[in-house]
Design a protein around this motif. Structure first.
Motif, PDB file in Angstrom:
ATOM      1  N   GLN A   1      38.880  35.427  52.591  1.00 43.72           N
ATOM      2  CA  GLN A   1      40.295  35.651  52.287  1.00 43.72           C
ATOM      3  C   GLN A   1      40.590  35.370  50.816  1.00 43.72           C
ATOM      4  O   GLN A   1      41.240  36.144  50.117  1.00 43.72           O
ATOM      5  N   LEU A   2      40.084  34.230  50.368  1.00 42.66           N
ATOM      6  CA  LEU A   2      40.330  33.823  48.992  1.00 42.66           C
ATOM      7  C   LEU A   2      39.716  34.820  48.026  1.00 42.66           C
ATOM      8  O   LEU A   2      40.323  35.191  47.011  1.00 42.66           O
ATOM      9  N   THR A   3      38.503  35.253  48.375  1.00 40.23           N
ATOM     10  CA  THR A   3      37.855  36.233  47.503  1.00 40.23           C
ATOM     11  C   THR A   3      38.655  37.513  47.415  1.00 40.23           C
ATOM     12  O   THR A   3      38.837  38.092  46.344  1.00 40.23           O
ATOM     13  N   GLU A   4      39.151  37.933  48.555  1.00 33.70           N
ATOM     14  CA  GLU A   4      39.928  39.167  48.595  1.00 33.70           C
ATOM     15  C   GLU A   4      41.197  39.059  47.755  1.00 33.70           C
ATOM     16  O   GLU A   4      41.532  39.944  46.963  1.00 33.70           O
ATOM     17  N   LEU A   5      41.897  37.942  47.921  1.00 35.72           N
ATOM     18  CA  LEU A   5      43.123  37.763  47.153  1.00 35.72           C
ATOM     19  C   LEU A   5      42.830  37.712  45.667  1.00 35.72           C
ATOM     20  O   LEU A   5      43.513  38.325  44.848  1.00 35.72           O
ATOM     21  N   ALA A   6      41.790  36.946  45.325  1.00 36.49           N
ATOM     22  CA  ALA A   6      41.432  36.859  43.907  1.00 36.49           C
ATOM     23  C   ALA A   6      41.088  38.243  43.368  1.00 36.49           C
ATOM     24  O   ALA A   6      41.412  38.576  42.223  1.00 36.49           O
ATOM     25  N   ASN A   7      40.439  39.038  44.198  1.00 35.48           N
ATOM     26  CA  ASN A   7      40.060  40.377  43.765  1.00 35.48           C
ATOM     27  C   ASN A   7      41.283  41.242  43.470  1.00 35.48           C
ATOM     28  O   ASN A   7      41.332  41.956  42.477  1.00 35.48           O
ATOM     29  N   THR A   8      42.292  41.153  44.355  1.00 33.40           N
ATOM     30  CA  THR A   8      43.489  41.963  44.106  1.00 33.40           C
ATOM     31  C   THR A   8      44.188  41.504  42.837  1.00 33.40           C
ATOM     32  O   THR A   8      44.728  42.302  42.082  1.00 33.40           O
TER      33      THR A   8
END
Lengths: 142, 361
Positions: B220-227
């Motif tokens: 989740q964190l990776t995804e948010l950071a990616n956006t």
């Protein structure tokens, strides 16, 4: 009460006054301090200056001292009030047929406040022409 | 021998650096008329007979005319053993251009200026691409994949603030740690000693759940950071919990209002406003939150209403501006009504026909 309001003495000062205000309407009375019509107008303007200071600022210009705008704005009346916002001339539909200026002594203070407030709100929303709350088609003397 | 000059302006054409030679003589033989011998050669001891030629020297440059070319034959197509042969001539070539003194051929220049690359365009392909591309790719000849990437970037650019908000409520980040550190905490630590492994094995599936939840948090964190990175903020991995909190707070702070309840626009903000407006339109969640905050803080303009401008007429109200706007639009005031601002006690009543209630919203 002409001595209480700020005068502009040359064309450059008038331009600067109009350019410098980003958030307020600039009201400029073109005429002469000694003219009775202008005296009435100046009285009204001075009285409301404090109330409208958050959204309007007044200046007086003697058209003999500063003839630069006489032709441009057709300043042929004894007393003329024009309104500017963010370096743009704002027109008011007063019902008189001349939307560019108030060229008679408007003696009701509340009406003047309402006109300036309507003008401020309209100009903030990007309008170049606002409608004055009151119709002056029959009342003003030509 | 009088010479007809071929028409055509002096021009560079595409060979911008090439300057047609201006009377550069490599040999004493006059190229126009090889039989003639020039004045200053050793052979020309005789008196000059041809002043005419000398006067003609100052020409801009030597053009080879049709007549000057040897070997041309007249005649049209003719058959020779069933093979169509065109006799050698330079008629077509001379129509389209000219030879200069050095033997270089220059095409005739058209009146309008052209770029060389224009001739290389395959217009069929261009039109096809224009038809299939979206608004981003209209002038850019991007491939479909590139268009998708641009769409993705555009979408993520609008949601960086909401991504930030997600991180804080869900305690993905702990106070005092950066995004990178949090990711490490979730995803790292794969080194398990043999004793621990034995323990886990004994417990059965107990440890499994923990690791999977950590995994999902990490993802989740990776995804948010990616956006967020997609939105342009490259430093998000180095930003701490506090910094992100601060950013979120700043973005959702209630805007300043002036005496009319309108937003005060500072000089700096006027340019930012367009950016903000477009952001807020798409970021629906934030927009609603902002609105409810404003409504509570700002005094609204309210109106009294009466149907006739006489002393005895009944005064209705006070009504909010939004109601007045709705009534005005529906035509409720068409027969004529008079209003006055509640704050304008004692003032005159104005006809609704001259009042634009939208200005007061």
């Amino acid at each position: 009460m002409s001595y209480m309001l700020q005068h502009l003495h040359n064309g450059w000062q008038v331009d600067q006054a109009i350019l410098s205000e980003e958030d307020r309407v600039v009201v400029i009375r073109f005429g002469h301090d000694w003219d009775p019509t202008c005296m009435k107008m100046d009285e009204v303007l001075y009285n409301i200056a404090e109330k409208v200071k958050n959204f309007a600022v007044m200046y007086l210009v003697d058209i003999s001292e500063v003839p630069d705008f006489n032709k441009m704005y057709e300043l042929y009346d004894p007393c003329t009030c024009m309104f500017f916002f963010r370096n743009k001339h704002i027109m008011i539909d007063l019902g008189t047929g001349n939307n560019n200026k108030i060229n008679w002594p408007l003696e009701d203070k509340q009406e003047m406040i309402d006109i300036i407030e309507t003008l401020y709100r309209g100009a903030r929303k990007g309008r170049g022409l606002v409608v004055s709350p009151k119709d002056y088609s029959t009342k003003y003397k030509y | 021998m009088s010479r007809k000059r071929a028409p055509g302006p002096y021009s560079y054409d595409d060979d911008e650096d090439y300057v047609p030679s201006k009377g550069v003589k490599y040999s004493n033989v006059d190229e126009r008329d090889p039989l003639k011998v020039k004045k200053h050669t050793l052979d020309s001891d005789e008196e000059e007979e041809d002043d005419g030629i000398i006067e003609k020297e100052p020409e801009s440059y030597n053009e080879t005319t049709q007549e000057g070319l040897d070997g041309q034959e007249d005649g049209a197509l003719r058959l020779e053993d069933e093979q169509v042969i065109t006799p050698f001539n330079m008629k077509e070539e001379m129509e389209e251009g000219h030879f200069d003194g050095d033997g270089f051929y220059h095409f005739k220049k058209d009146a309008d200026i052209k770029d060389a690359w224009l001739e290389d365009i395959d217009w069929v392909k261009v039109l096809l691409k224009a038809a299939t591309s979206n608004k981003y790719g209209n002038r850019i000849e991007a491939s479909k994949a590139a268009n998708d990437v641009m769409d993705a970037i555009a979408n993520t650019a609008q949601a960086p603030m909401s991504s930030f908000k997600y991180i804080i409520p869900y305690p993905l980040l702990k106070p005092g740690e950066t995004v990178a550190r949090a990711l490490k905490r979730y995803g790292g630590n794969k080194k398990i000693s043999s004793a621990q492994r034995w323990k886990m094995k004994k417990k059965g599936g107990g440890g499994g759940d923990d690791t999977s939840s950590e995994m999902s948090s990490m993802l989740q964190l990776t995804e948010l950071a990616n956006t967020i990175i997609g939105g342009g903020n490259m430093d998000v991995y180095q930003e701490t919990y506090e910094m992100i909190n601060l950013k979120v707070q700043r973005s959702s702070a209630p805007p300043e209002v002036d005496m009319f309840g309108d937003l005060v626009e500072k000089k700096e903000d006027i340019e930012d406003k367009e950016v903000k407006d477009s952001k807020e339109q798409k970021d629906g969640e934030d927009h609603e939150n902002g609105d409810t905050n404003e409504a509570e803080n700002v005094p609204k303009v309210t109106w009294h209403l009466k149907w006739e401008n006489t002393e005895e007429a009944e005064t209705h109200g006070p009504f909010e501006t939004s109601h007045m706007v709705a009534w005005q639009e529906s035509g409720y005031f068409d027969k004529g009504a008079y209003v006055r601002k509640v704050s304008d006690e004692g003032g005159s009543w104005y006809s609704t026909k001259r009042i634009d209630f939208e200005l007061y919203e």
